[in-house]
Design an enzyme around this catalytic site. Structure first.
Site, PDB file in Angstrom:
ATOM      1  N   GLU A 108       0.838  -1.216   0.000  1.00 24.57           N
ATOM      2  CA  GLU A 108       0.000   0.000   0.000  1.00 24.57           C
ATOM      3  C   GLU A 108       0.867   1.257   0.000  1.00 24.57           C
ATOM      4  OE1 GLU A 108      -3.165  -0.057   2.922  1.00 24.57           O
ATOM      5  OE2 GLU A 108      -3.290   2.133   2.917  1.00 24.57           O
TER       6      GLU A 108
ATOM      7  N   LYS B 193      -7.236  -0.981  11.686  1.00 23.46           N
ATOM      8  CA  LYS B 193      -6.620  -1.328  10.392  1.00 23.46           C
ATOM      9  C   LYS B 193      -5.410  -0.424  10.172  1.00 23.46           C
ATOM     10  CE  LYS B 193      -6.026  -1.554   5.748  1.00 23.46           C
ATOM     11  NZ  LYS B 193      -5.164  -0.714   4.911  1.00 23.46           N
TER      12      LYS B 193
ATOM     13  N   ASP C 111       4.198 -14.935  11.320  1.00 20.27           N
ATOM     14  CA  ASP C 111       2.843 -15.345  10.936  1.00 20.27           C
ATOM     15  C   ASP C 111       1.864 -14.196  11.208  1.00 20.27           C
ATOM     16  OD1 ASP C 111       0.304 -16.434  10.805  1.00 20.27           O
ATOM     17  OD2 ASP C 111       0.830 -18.285  11.844  1.00 20.27           O
TER      18      ASP C 111
ATOM     19  N   HIS D  18      -2.274  10.551  -0.012  1.00 19.76           N
ATOM     20  CA  HIS D  18      -2.428   9.249  -0.651  1.00 19.76           C
ATOM     21  C   HIS D  18      -2.311   9.383  -2.167  1.00 19.76           C
ATOM     22  CE1 HIS D  18      -3.868   5.771   1.664  1.00 19.76           C
ATOM     23  NE2 HIS D  18      -3.889   5.204   0.481  1.00 19.76           N
TER      24      HIS D  18
HETATM   25  C1  MEV Z   1      -5.889   3.105   5.341  1.00 15.96           C
HETATM   26  O1  MEV Z   1      -5.088   2.015   4.927  1.00 15.96           O
HETATM   27  C2  MEV Z   1      -5.903   3.225   6.848  1.00 15.96           C
HETATM   28  C3  MEV Z   1      -6.812   4.310   7.408  1.00 15.96           C
HETATM   29  O2  MEV Z   1      -8.150   4.131   6.960  1.00 15.96           O
HETATM   30  C4  MEV Z   1      -6.738   4.215   8.921  1.00 15.96           C
HETATM   31  C5  MEV Z   1      -7.705   5.117   9.650  1.00 15.96           C
HETATM   32  O3  MEV Z   1      -8.784   5.453   9.122  1.00 15.96           O
HETATM   33  O4  MEV Z   1      -7.380   5.441  10.807  1.00 15.96           O
HETATM   34  C6  MEV Z   1      -6.389   5.692   6.943  1.00 15.96           C
END
Ligand code: MEV
Length: 430
Positions: free
Chosen positions: A82, A262, A278, A376
């Site tokens: 990513e 995430k 792992d 991004h």
């Molecule tokens: C994207 O890979 C991760 C985010 O969505 C995490 C978040 O919203 O805190 C930017």
């Protein structure tokens, strides 16, 4: 002494980065070229690693920078596809550094072997008998893993859990030292189960590790002076307060907590993968821990300290190894460990968790201000430029053009490429 401050690293060519990383890591020239030939894993070895192999599958390996943990600098190996994850974590680590870096601690590397029993005639009596014979059972467990005992690990304790209706679960707590420990713990569970069944009179069920490695947690703390959080159009205090509100949002709402977490795993998984560990096990444990109070919540939270700094805290179970498994066969994973300069599995877990905090900080800072799309898209533009056929210096030029124009598409990149390099292969191919 390794430094993780390498200003301008991203501007170097890939080969220049390798040479600089080798000199920082104290490796001979060409060591990285050799380790990463064929991505660190040749097809013949891959063929012996899993079943039905038809090849290997490459991913980018990068170095996360600026990380300081417990007063020491670390270069962080990160394998991730990513865009912006490595840049964002490195950038946030620099902010944390301004507040003294990450302060971390780790539990002993204790894993849980679970032995499931049901149809236990008298669970209370069975628990008493097991507890009375604890030393004998721990010695039996140790005899199943003599090499681990020789390395200073071994069975440490029992936990006896009544799951009602004649169900009883025995946990054997095993110190796995520098191994992740899945095989060791499964061996212990299988070898001890008949003894446990004989003592309890119950029927044996599963005998397997638990990935909720609640005795093997790491904790990370950091403080970021508000002023270093300032960004275009926002004061440091505004950004800090926005991050604290975002943290509260994750505490109130599992839908937000999932995305918040995430963002944390965006930092942790790449380190786990780069060091041959792992990541499914890590993910399973991390999310189970996040739901331990009966409601899914954030793994890392942020608040304002008395002196006005932003304070972050993360706690996670993190079972990583620095011996055995993939490391035996994967040169890339060995290089990853070497880059990190890690001495123990616990140190690796604390480092990965620190990068998770950095990733979370970077995401929340962007989300609480201009949003993530701006940064991004700038990085995404690079992948689009490559997809359109740009190579070398043209990648940055094409990416800058399409990013500035606001049309980050392969078609726009092809057009930019035609203008910037009319003689390019792309023209010839058309
Ligand atoms: C994207 O890979 C991760 C985010 O969505 C995490 C978040 O919203 O805190 C930017």
């Amino acid at each position: 002494m390794v430094t993780s401050r390498l200003p301008g690293f991203y501007r170097l060519s890939l080969i220049e980065r390798r040479r600089l990383a080798e000199s920082v890591m104290g490796l001979p020239t060409g060591a990285i070229d050799r380790a990463l030939a064929l991505g660190g894993l040749d097809p013949e070895t891959a063929d012996k690693t899993i079943e039905n192999v038809i090849g290997t599958y490459a991913m980018p390996l990068a170095l996360g920078l600026n990380v300081q943990m417990n007063g020491r600098d670390y270069l962080v190996p990160m394998v991730v596809e990513e865009p912006s994850v490595v840049a964002a974590a490195s950038n946030a680590a620099k902010m944390v550094r301004a507040g003294g870096g990450f302060t971390t601690e780790s539990d002993a590397p204790i894993m849980i072997a679970q032995i499931q029993l049901d149809r236990v005639p008298d669970v209370t009596g069975a628990i008493e008998r097991l507890a009375a014979r604890k030393d004998e059972l721990l010695a039996l467990a140790d005899s199943a893993v003599p090499n681990l005992v020789a390395r200073g690990g071994g069975a440490r304790d029992l936990e006896l859990r009544d799951l009602a209706d004649g169900w009883l679960v025995v946990h054997v707590l095993v110190d796995c030292r520098d191994a992740m420990g899945a095989n060791l713990v499964n061996t212990v569970a299988e070898s001890l189960a008949p003894h446990v069944a004989a003592i309890t009179g119950g029927r044996i069920g599963l005998r397997i590790l638990s990935n909720l490695t609640s005795h093997r947690c790491v904790r990370v703390r950091c403080r970021v002076p508000a002023k270093v959080l300032a960004t275009e159009g926002f004061t440091g205090e505004e950004v800090r307060d926005g991050i604290v509100r975002a943290s509260e949002f994750a505490e109130r709402d599992p839908y937000r907590a999932a995305t918040h977490n995430k963002g944390i795993m965006n930092g942790i998984d790449p380190v786990v993968i780069a060091t041959g560990n792992d990541w499914r096990a890590v993910e399973a444990g991390a999310h189970a821990h996040a739901a331990r109070h009966g409601k899914y919540g954030p793994m890392c939270t942020w608040k304002v300290a008395a002196d006005g700094a932003l304070e972050g805290f993360l706690e996670l179970p993190l079972a990583l190894g620095i011996v055995g498994g993939t490391l035996r066969v994967h040169q890339g994973a060995r290089l990853g460990l070497e880059a990190a300069g890690i001495d123990s599995a616990q140190e690796l877990a604390m480092l990965a968790a620190s990068v998770g905090v950095a990733s979370n900080l970077a995401a929340l800072r962007a989300l609480a201000t201009v949003g993530i799309q701006k940064g991004h898209m700038a990085l995404h533009a690079r992948s689009v430029a490559i997809a359109a056929g740009a190579r070398g210096a043209l990648v940055e030029q094409v990416a800058a053009e399409i990013h500035e124009s606001g049309t980050v598409t392969v078609e726009a990149a092809r057009e930019a490429l035609r203008r910037l390099a009319p003689e390019s292969d792309l023209q010839a191919a058309e």
